[in-house]
Design an enzyme around this catalytic site. Structure first.
Site, short mmCIF file in Angstrom:
data_model
loop_
_atom_site.label_atom_id
_atom_site.label_comp_id
_atom_site.label_asym_id
_atom_site.label_seq_id
_atom_site.Cartn_x
_atom_site.Cartn_y
_atom_site.Cartn_z
N SER A 31 -8.69 -8.97 29.25
CA SER A 31 -7.77 -8.70 28.15
C SER A 31 -8.33 -7.80 27.05
O SER A 31 -7.64 -7.53 26.07
CB SER A 31 -7.30 -10.02 27.53
OG SER A 31 -8.41 -10.77 27.09
N ILE A 64 -7.50 -20.83 30.88
CA ILE A 64 -7.54 -21.92 29.90
C ILE A 64 -8.74 -21.81 28.96
O ILE A 64 -8.75 -22.37 27.87
CB ILE A 64 -7.55 -23.29 30.61
CG1 ILE A 64 -7.21 -24.42 29.61
CG2 ILE A 64 -8.88 -23.54 31.33
CD1 ILE A 64 -6.96 -25.76 30.25
N SER A 77 2.33 -8.15 27.32
CA SER A 77 1.62 -7.69 26.12
C SER A 77 2.33 -6.53 25.44
O SER A 77 2.95 -5.68 26.10
CB SER A 77 0.20 -7.23 26.52
OG SER A 77 -0.43 -6.54 25.47
N ALA A 132 -6.58 -12.94 32.45
CA ALA A 132 -6.57 -11.48 32.54
C ALA A 132 -7.88 -10.96 31.99
O ALA A 132 -8.61 -11.67 31.29
CB ALA A 132 -5.41 -10.88 31.72
N ASP A 179 -9.84 -18.51 41.09
CA ASP A 179 -9.89 -17.11 40.68
C ASP A 179 -8.57 -16.46 41.08
O ASP A 179 -8.08 -16.67 42.21
CB ASP A 179 -11.07 -16.42 41.36
CG ASP A 179 -11.38 -15.06 40.77
OD1 ASP A 179 -10.43 -14.27 40.58
OD2 ASP A 179 -12.56 -14.78 40.50
N GLU A 218 0.86 -4.11 24.34
CA GLU A 218 0.17 -2.89 24.78
C GLU A 218 0.98 -2.15 25.85
O GLU A 218 0.72 -0.98 26.11
CB GLU A 218 -1.22 -3.22 25.30
CG GLU A 218 -2.22 -3.64 24.25
CD GLU A 218 -2.69 -2.48 23.37
OE1 GLU A 218 -2.70 -1.33 23.87
OE2 GLU A 218 -3.04 -2.72 22.21
N LYS A 278 -0.70 -4.60 32.81
CA LYS A 278 0.24 -5.56 32.27
C LYS A 278 1.69 -5.21 32.63
O LYS A 278 2.52 -6.10 32.87
CB LYS A 278 0.09 -5.67 30.75
CG LYS A 278 -1.07 -6.54 30.30
CD LYS A 278 -0.82 -8.00 30.63
CE LYS A 278 -1.89 -8.92 30.07
NZ LYS A 278 -1.65 -10.35 30.41
N GLN A 291 -8.69 -17.88 24.15
CA GLN A 291 -8.07 -18.30 22.89
C GLN A 291 -6.72 -18.98 23.12
O GLN A 291 -6.49 -20.11 22.67
CB GLN A 291 -7.88 -17.06 21.99
CG GLN A 291 -6.96 -17.27 20.81
CD GLN A 291 -6.58 -16.00 20.09
OE1 GLN A 291 -7.04 -15.76 18.99
NE2 GLN A 291 -5.76 -15.15 20.70
N TYR A 315 -5.44 -1.25 30.84
CA TYR A 315 -4.98 -2.62 30.59
C TYR A 315 -3.46 -2.66 30.45
O TYR A 315 -2.79 -3.51 31.05
CB TYR A 315 -5.64 -3.15 29.31
CG TYR A 315 -5.05 -4.44 28.80
CD1 TYR A 315 -5.38 -5.66 29.37
CD2 TYR A 315 -4.15 -4.43 27.73
CE1 TYR A 315 -4.83 -6.84 28.90
CE2 TYR A 315 -3.60 -5.60 27.25
CZ TYR A 315 -3.94 -6.81 27.84
OH TYR A 315 -3.38 -7.98 27.37
N ARG A 329 -10.76 -16.31 18.56
CA ARG A 329 -10.71 -14.98 19.18
C ARG A 329 -12.13 -14.56 19.55
O ARG A 329 -13.09 -14.84 18.83
CB ARG A 329 -10.11 -14.00 18.18
CG ARG A 329 -9.69 -12.65 18.74
CD ARG A 329 -8.82 -12.78 19.93
NE ARG A 329 -7.69 -11.85 19.93
CZ ARG A 329 -7.02 -11.51 21.02
NH1 ARG A 329 -7.40 -11.99 22.20
NH2 ARG A 329 -5.98 -10.72 20.96
#
Length: 326
Positions: free
Chosen positions: A82, A9, A127, A80, A56, A129, A155, A12, A151, A186
């Site tokens: 990120s 939370i 994502s 994450a 966590d 990515e 994901k 961004q 990363y 961001r």
């Protein structure tokens, strides 16, 4: 009243999603790491109505506790590690948090909900990515995943684990394959915010130049505020599914520089920008552009903020709030 639990939370997306859900009349709970997390004050400033729970993704008991306290009808897993560049230096930690953390949350939900699993809906932040070395242009839900960073690999694990729990346990679990989405909130380590902060500083005379990596990389950039709306829309569907969320347009880093410097009244940015190999990725993702037709047709979702509007918004925010890191 619907109740939502948001992991991540303090990021961004978490901040924008929290605002959106509160506007919809939700009771909002947020999972936040660490007793003295420096971002707690930011969340409390922006989301004073949200209830924060310390926990966590790597602490399974804390997830069960968070679920018991919040008793959510909707869970948004946004937490994450990120920052893609960081994942090469810390591949194991990235894999644990960004990958295994998804499994921990899914399993915690399954055990906590027990006989009422059909009353809980789960969103996983996947994502673009994951597409990495893209196998087709544009990328859609059926495109082969070929991640090019630790990363991206993590994901992919979380994405397929979400599908597995949906198919194995009948969980209402959906993944949003979100392409790059940015905002004034961001983090400064991301290229869009790095540019907007530097442009504002150069225009003020506080900075002489900007050092960048690959200027030819292309991305499908949208506004985070638009994208969190899509997350919510996924969980309002009768059937869970996976959706690409993107603008369908692509811009290069050079395009980003053009718009950002122009927003500050600087026409020729070439003398102000230098390239440095230290900022090049070991394995670059050269072109990402998403096909969000499914989201348009099924969800009725459309982006509302253009790339140019987004960049100008970010530069103005950094001009008005120098030094703010969110």
């Amino acid at each position: 009243m619907k109740r939502a639990l948001i992991t991540g939370i303090s990021g961004q997306d978490g901040l924008y999603l929290g605002e959106f859900l509160l506007e919809q009349g939700y009771e909002v709970y947020g999972l936040i790491r660490g007793q003295n997390n420096p971002r707690r004050a930011i969340v409390e400033e922006i989301l004073p109505q949200a209830t924060l729970i310390t926990g966590d993704l790597m602490d399974f008991s804390s997830l069960l506790r968070a679920l018991e306290i919040s008793r959510p009808t909707e869970i948004y897993n946004l937490a994450a590690i990120s920052y893609v560049a960081y994942s090469w230096d810390n591949a194991q930690l990235t894999s644990e948090v960004t990958g295994k953390g998804v499994l921990n949350m899914l399993e915690a939900i399954r055990l906590w909900a027990k006989g009422s699993l059909d009353q809980v809906r789960f969103y996983q932040a996947s994502s673009s990515e994951m597409f990495g070395k893209v196998q087709e242009v544009p990328q859609r839900e059926s495109t082969l995943l070929w991640p090019r960073s630790p990363y991206g690999v993590a994901k992919v694990f979380g994405h397929y684990m979400t599908i597995n729990y949906r198919e194995s346990y009948g969980m209402h679990a959906s993944s949003g394959i979100l392409f790059n989405h940015e905002s004034p909130r961001r983090g400064p380590e991301f290229v869009t915010r790095k540019v907007s902060r530097a442009v504002a500083a150069i225009a003020r005379g506080d900075q002489d130049s900007l050092v960048m990596g690959n200027l030819d990389a292309k991305r499908d950039w949208g506004y985070a505020g638009d994208y969190v709306r899509a997350m919510w829309m996924m969980l309002q569907q009768d059937q869970p599914d996976d959706y690409v969320i993107a603008t369908g347009q692509t811009q290069s880093v050079r395009d980003l520089l053009d718009v950002a410097f122009a927003a500050a009244g600087i026409d020729d940015w070439q003398p102000l920008v230098q390239q440095d190999e230290r900022f090049m990725r070991p394995a670059e993702v050269d072109l990402l552009i998403g096909d969000a037709s499914k989201a348009h047709d099924v969800l009725g979702w459309q982006p509302e903020v253009s790339f140019e509007e987004l960049v100008r918004m970010m530069v103005k925010s950094d001009q008005d709030n120098p030094g703010r890191t969110w």
